[in-house]
Design an enzyme around this catalytic site. Sequence first.
Site, mmCIF file in Angstrom:
data_model
loop_
_atom_site.group_PDB
_atom_site.id
_atom_site.type_symbol
_atom_site.label_atom_id
_atom_site.label_comp_id
_atom_site.label_asym_id
_atom_site.label_seq_id
_atom_site.Cartn_x
_atom_site.Cartn_y
_atom_site.Cartn_z
ATOM 1 N N ASP A 72 -1.934 -3.164 -1.887
ATOM 2 C CA ASP A 72 -0.788 -2.389 -2.370
ATOM 3 C C ASP A 72 -0.991 -1.934 -3.813
ATOM 4 O O ASP A 72 -1.771 -2.518 -4.566
ATOM 5 C CB ASP A 72 0.486 -3.225 -2.312
ATOM 6 C CG ASP A 72 1.014 -3.385 -0.903
ATOM 7 O OD1 ASP A 72 0.330 -2.936 0.036
ATOM 8 O OD2 ASP A 72 2.101 -3.972 -0.748
ATOM 9 N N HIS B 55 -3.472 -6.983 -3.597
ATOM 10 C CA HIS B 55 -3.180 -5.859 -4.499
ATOM 11 C C HIS B 55 -4.455 -5.367 -5.167
ATOM 12 O O HIS B 55 -5.286 -6.170 -5.589
ATOM 13 C CB HIS B 55 -2.171 -6.277 -5.576
ATOM 14 C CG HIS B 55 -0.825 -6.644 -5.033
ATOM 15 N ND1 HIS B 55 -0.558 -7.894 -4.518
ATOM 16 C CD2 HIS B 55 0.321 -5.919 -4.908
ATOM 17 C CE1 HIS B 55 0.706 -7.938 -4.104
ATOM 18 N NE2 HIS B 55 1.267 -6.753 -4.335
#
Length: 717
Positions: free
Chosen positions: A99, A251
């Site tokens: 993400d 991430h």
Amino acid sequence: MTSRQNSRRRGRRGVVRQRAPRTHWLLLAAMVITLAAALLMQGYTRHLFDTAPDGAPRAAAAADAVPPEAAHGGPVIDASAATPRTARPAPQTLALTFDDGPDPVWTPKILDVLKQQGVHATFFVVGTQVADHPELARRILAEGHQLGIHTFTHTDLGQAAPWRRSLELRETQLAVAGATGTTTALLRPPYSSTNDALTDADWQAVRQAGQAGYLTVLTTLDSEDWQRPGVERIVANATPKGPAGQVLLMHDAGGDRSQTVAALAELLPKLKAAGYRFATVSEAVSIPGAARPASGAEHWQGRALILALTVGDHAVGALDWLLVAAGAISVLRAVALTAAAGRHRRLRRRGWGPPVTDPVTVIVPAFNERAGIEAAVRSLVASDHPVEVIVVDDGSTDGTADLVDSLRLPGVRVLRQANAGKPAALNNGLRHASCELVVMVDGDTVFEPDAVRLLVQPFADRRVGAVSGNAKVINRGGLLGRWQHIEYVVGFNLDRRFFDLAQCMPTVPGAVGAFRRSALLRLGGVAEETLAEDTDLTMALCRAGWRVVYEERAVAWTEAPASLSALWRQRYRWCYGTLQAMWKHRRAVGQRGQAGKLGRRGLLYLLLFQVLLPLLAPAVDVFAVYGLVFLDPVRIAGVWLAFLAVQSACACYAFRLDGERLGPLWSLPLQQLVYRQLMYLVVIHSVWTALAGNRLRWQRMQRYGALHAPADRAGAA
């Protein structure tokens, strides 16, 4: 054309009025609107970006409206129908997801690790990040990975209004289409986690996304790398506890992801050895068609969006620099003007030399000046210096000449001529002047009794060819009058003191100025090429080697425009005429002596502070509004107040130098907010008129009879 139509088209002086061009206002409005739109987009994308980490704790909220199928189903949700459908990864299958990217530092390093391990993943990208780094989005796809969207500004869709949800999804999709030529049906809402964490607000966002054609991808396993707990802890969090398929959250942006990169290099071989298969989300849940080629319209709209964001970033950077530069220059100018004013005052105490007692010819060009001509002439006759007064009536139709004749004042002559303009009237007066020293006075000006005497004292210096006096506004009532009074005292007079010291005086005002007649005759008199004949004449004298100085003690009172329309016409003519004079004398920049001082000091000063900075003012003002909305309003307001404090200090000093009461300065903040904008628009209008090649005619100001003769002027002033 009928005579009635003719009369409508003819001005007060019987000439056809030339309508000002309107195209430039449309162009200016379009430029300001475009800049405002670019800044609005830039402010939305850069300053409404939610930087809180996805795994940050959230307040508890109701979840009564979340269907059981979604709350207890698989992590991939299709909410397009009334009853949602979900899907789970196959056993022993791990859908690796990242993400918040792409990030120029960490995304390439993560891609390198994935390439080394032969693993494909799904990257849920933020729209603004894609716009900033489109090459990384292309690399993700080129290396066999999958793209999903993570909104445009990383906003919490559950807390956003429906219109903003649509905007966030649409703009992110366009950014992906513009960067890669593809679109994606996969969405991961920021701050989402597992199915059972969905709230009613989250579900509304999932439903809206489903109706727009998106599949919502939640997680089943969180590495918690956003907390940077250490490589070992990330690996432990990311390791499945059984054979069930998982959607793993990691991430590739949002901060230092060095631990993520290191953990990934350790995790992938470990899970491979344990029998896990890595796949993209669509492969893990067997959903074909999650990505498709973008249409031509989507691709070009996406490219336009990326370009707009890039231009907005550059515009903000440029405006930020310009704002700092303009502020610094303005403050330095204020400091320089204040210092120059103090030095000028000390120098003037030394005097000019032996007293000048030579008689003076005062030339008063007059066209329809009946309202104020008596007060003007009587003030000149009351002078404590020997004068002859020549009133040159320039074809007046209101009985100006007859009124002066009827006064039968000693030493006053009236010359009548057909209407030919102010320069012709001044030249006519020069031809009939009997004195070497000549004072030129507008017909709307009243002199103090000692003004002529003080005005000619600098001629004791043989190098002086002209002297500027101190014009003051007599009609100071109302805001407009106060603002002009402040402008005359602070702006005009501080500038003249500075120009005097720098020996580059560009203008001796028509209201109060003295000249050597022989110097003017050698120049051929007053030229008619410009609408600012006083500026043109002053610059010509400087180029001829004469010094032009300022005598602030020689005070004359003038009637300022009493309406915005009259003020606009006056300043439009002044500014346009100044531009004409600057262009006419532009070669002074490369000359030596007094001409070079005018060119390299005076003309460059006028260009910077009276042309370029006003032209940039609309952009700076739009940026100031942008700062109040999207940046720190306290800091922006503080900067403005600091600038106002500097202006106020300069104004107080200028008022003190001129012996004026400080009372009118209460309106200075309003002057900066309103009057300053009007003057900027005047400059823009004048520059456009000059560039467009339009010829502006003389525009006479309407008189209101505010002037009074010396005996009864004190109360009015």
